[in-house]
Design an enzyme around this catalytic site. Sequence first.
Site, mmCIF file in Angstrom:
data_model
loop_
_atom_site.group_PDB
_atom_site.id
_atom_site.type_symbol
_atom_site.label_atom_id
_atom_site.label_comp_id
_atom_site.label_asym_id
_atom_site.label_seq_id
_atom_site.Cartn_x
_atom_site.Cartn_y
_atom_site.Cartn_z
ATOM 1 N N LYS A 153 5.008 -5.188 -0.823
ATOM 2 C CA LYS A 153 4.390 -6.016 0.216
ATOM 3 C C LYS A 153 3.077 -5.342 0.616
ATOM 4 O O LYS A 153 3.077 -4.316 1.309
ATOM 5 C CB LYS A 153 5.290 -6.144 1.444
ATOM 6 C CG LYS A 153 6.721 -6.667 1.145
ATOM 7 C CD LYS A 153 7.693 -5.543 1.051
ATOM 8 C CE LYS A 153 9.144 -5.931 1.164
ATOM 9 N NZ LYS A 153 9.662 -7.007 0.416
ATOM 10 N N HIS A 160 15.246 -4.916 8.693
ATOM 11 C CA HIS A 160 14.590 -4.907 7.389
ATOM 12 C C HIS A 160 13.668 -3.704 7.200
ATOM 13 O O HIS A 160 12.993 -3.591 6.187
ATOM 14 C CB HIS A 160 13.796 -6.210 7.223
ATOM 15 C CG HIS A 160 13.455 -6.560 5.818
ATOM 16 N ND1 HIS A 160 12.151 -6.661 5.362
ATOM 17 C CD2 HIS A 160 14.248 -6.835 4.746
ATOM 18 C CE1 HIS A 160 12.154 -6.986 4.089
ATOM 19 N NE2 HIS A 160 13.407 -7.101 3.688
ATOM 20 N N ASP A 186 -11.237 -6.413 1.354
ATOM 21 C CA ASP A 186 -12.554 -5.903 0.967
ATOM 22 C C ASP A 186 -12.492 -4.485 0.392
ATOM 23 O O ASP A 186 -13.485 -3.737 0.458
ATOM 24 C CB ASP A 186 -13.508 -5.922 2.164
ATOM 25 C CG ASP A 186 -13.825 -7.329 2.624
ATOM 26 O OD1 ASP A 186 -13.586 -8.277 1.848
ATOM 27 O OD2 ASP A 186 -14.316 -7.488 3.755
ATOM 28 N N LYS A 208 12.296 0.008 6.336
ATOM 29 C CA LYS A 208 12.597 1.104 5.422
ATOM 30 C C LYS A 208 11.844 2.313 5.965
ATOM 31 O O LYS A 208 10.613 2.338 5.934
ATOM 32 C CB LYS A 208 12.144 0.818 3.992
ATOM 33 C CG LYS A 208 12.942 -0.280 3.288
ATOM 34 C CD LYS A 208 12.374 -1.636 3.519
ATOM 35 C CE LYS A 208 13.126 -2.699 2.718
ATOM 36 N NZ LYS A 208 12.766 -4.057 3.133
ATOM 37 N N ASP A 266 11.939 16.147 10.160
ATOM 38 C CA ASP A 266 11.396 17.184 11.056
ATOM 39 C C ASP A 266 10.211 16.695 11.885
ATOM 40 O O ASP A 266 9.388 17.512 12.335
ATOM 41 C CB ASP A 266 11.002 18.428 10.260
ATOM 42 C CG ASP A 266 12.212 19.209 9.755
ATOM 43 O OD1 ASP A 266 13.301 19.032 10.317
ATOM 44 O OD2 ASP A 266 12.057 19.977 8.786
ATOM 45 N N HIS A 310 8.370 -6.505 -5.670
ATOM 46 C CA HIS A 310 8.885 -6.434 -4.301
ATOM 47 C C HIS A 310 7.893 -5.771 -3.346
ATOM 48 O O HIS A 310 8.144 -5.671 -2.150
ATOM 49 C CB HIS A 310 10.217 -5.666 -4.320
ATOM 50 C CG HIS A 310 11.056 -5.863 -3.106
ATOM 51 N ND1 HIS A 310 11.403 -4.833 -2.269
ATOM 52 C CD2 HIS A 310 11.633 -6.974 -2.580
ATOM 53 C CE1 HIS A 310 12.153 -5.288 -1.287
ATOM 54 N NE2 HIS A 310 12.318 -6.581 -1.445
#
Length: 485
Positions: free
Chosen positions: A405, A224, A410, A226, A231, A403
């Site tokens: 996350k 899952h 604080d 991404k 470089d 979508h």
Amino acid sequence: MERFHYILTIIAVLAYWVLIAAVTARIIFQRRAIGVSFAWLMVIYILPFGGILAYLLFGEHNIGSKRAARTQEMFKPYLSWFNHLFHLEQYKPQYMSSYSRSINALCSHRLSIPSLYNNTLSLLSDPQVILNAIIQDIKQAKHTIHFEFYIWHPGGLANDVARALIHAANKGVAVKILLDSAGSIAFFKTSWPQLMKKAGIQLVKVLPVTPFRAFIRRIDLRMHRKLIVIDNKIGYTGSMNLVDPEHFNIHAGVGKWVDVMVRIKGSSVPILNCIHAWDWEVETQLRELPSLPISIPTPPYQSPNCIQVIPSGPGMREEIIHQVLLQSIYQAQSRITITTPYFIPSEQLIFALISAAQKGVNVCIIIPARTNSMMVEWASRSFFTELLHAGVKLYRFQQGLLHTKSVVIDEKLSLIGTVNLDMRSLWLNFEVTLAVEEPHFTKDLVKLQQNYIDDSIQIDVTSWEKRALWKRIIEQFFYQFSPLL
């Protein structure tokens, strides 16, 4: 003959109960969370044969014997690479706030990955901007490009990314791509894989799903992450898959997917690259560890730019991201804001959120009004009542499938990456999260979260209590199975 059938029936019933007893014992002796064990027991008792088969296929974190052995063999060389990070000038725990220091201590102890300074971050929230930025960085690549995604869906600017990668490979840039076999199934059905391989791109299908593999490992474990590293200097991670929202799931009835990506330059990029190297070796058995960050003299920071990279998943340190989330929530003094597309928290997370709200912390949770999973949506609603009564503010985003996350504590510490607040992300999927202490970045994320709130409808506890009885029944039904969703 009648007696024979009678005896055969008795044997079949006894065999069935022995099987039930064996699976029950197996579930109990796994010593997992009580809710998970209870949910699996319900499944095998309500659906006798189907439930047993489901448990054998999906009930345990079985990553396969070969993959598990390979993972164990890899720990020593990778830990050696990570341990060098503690000797860099960018490792300055004495400069960290209490928020970052506690997370650094946890991750240093459990992962041997420290928090590092000397990073530059950009929060990107427009999909066109994100994809065009990726394309421009690909065009500037000199040596290596590493990709790792759950979903690559063809169409629109996602195709322009593929063209840019092929062009880079034709120029001599070494391109390596890891794509989840289930999430990227549409991509693998196109001509792009062959075109990429023809250009010299190394493309690997991660965690193939076939009937045979169901007998050697759990088939719903998913890659899952991404992740992009160019470089060993520029990195990307976040919630966005390699998709153009104008061309992805446009008929699903949930609106366009709303995502973010973080673009990073600095000391933490090689750590992201090392995570890619780990995943690459697990799949190919080829080891290509990246170069370590260059040690740079680090003066006391007036504006901290500290990043903790946190990889998680089966075969890695158990519950690490769950621990980080709990630790962050318990540290909050004034405000917690969370965005997640799928909200099925553990019992510990629910307790932590309720405790925070009850001690006066302003707890806000933003979820999409509609998701692409009916079961998850109903299970999520089952938690609303106790949260609302504790004073937690719940918002339902109206402008598509939110979508993103993210967690902000604080307005000082940001957690952002690929992890949903559900059991699958916390325990099953291979994920990556950034814990960021950088005022300007966090300010941008706070502003973005407020934009989400502005486009949301807050759930009123009085109105919520008036919902129909049939809805309560469905919520409670799916709640019983929420530990498995």
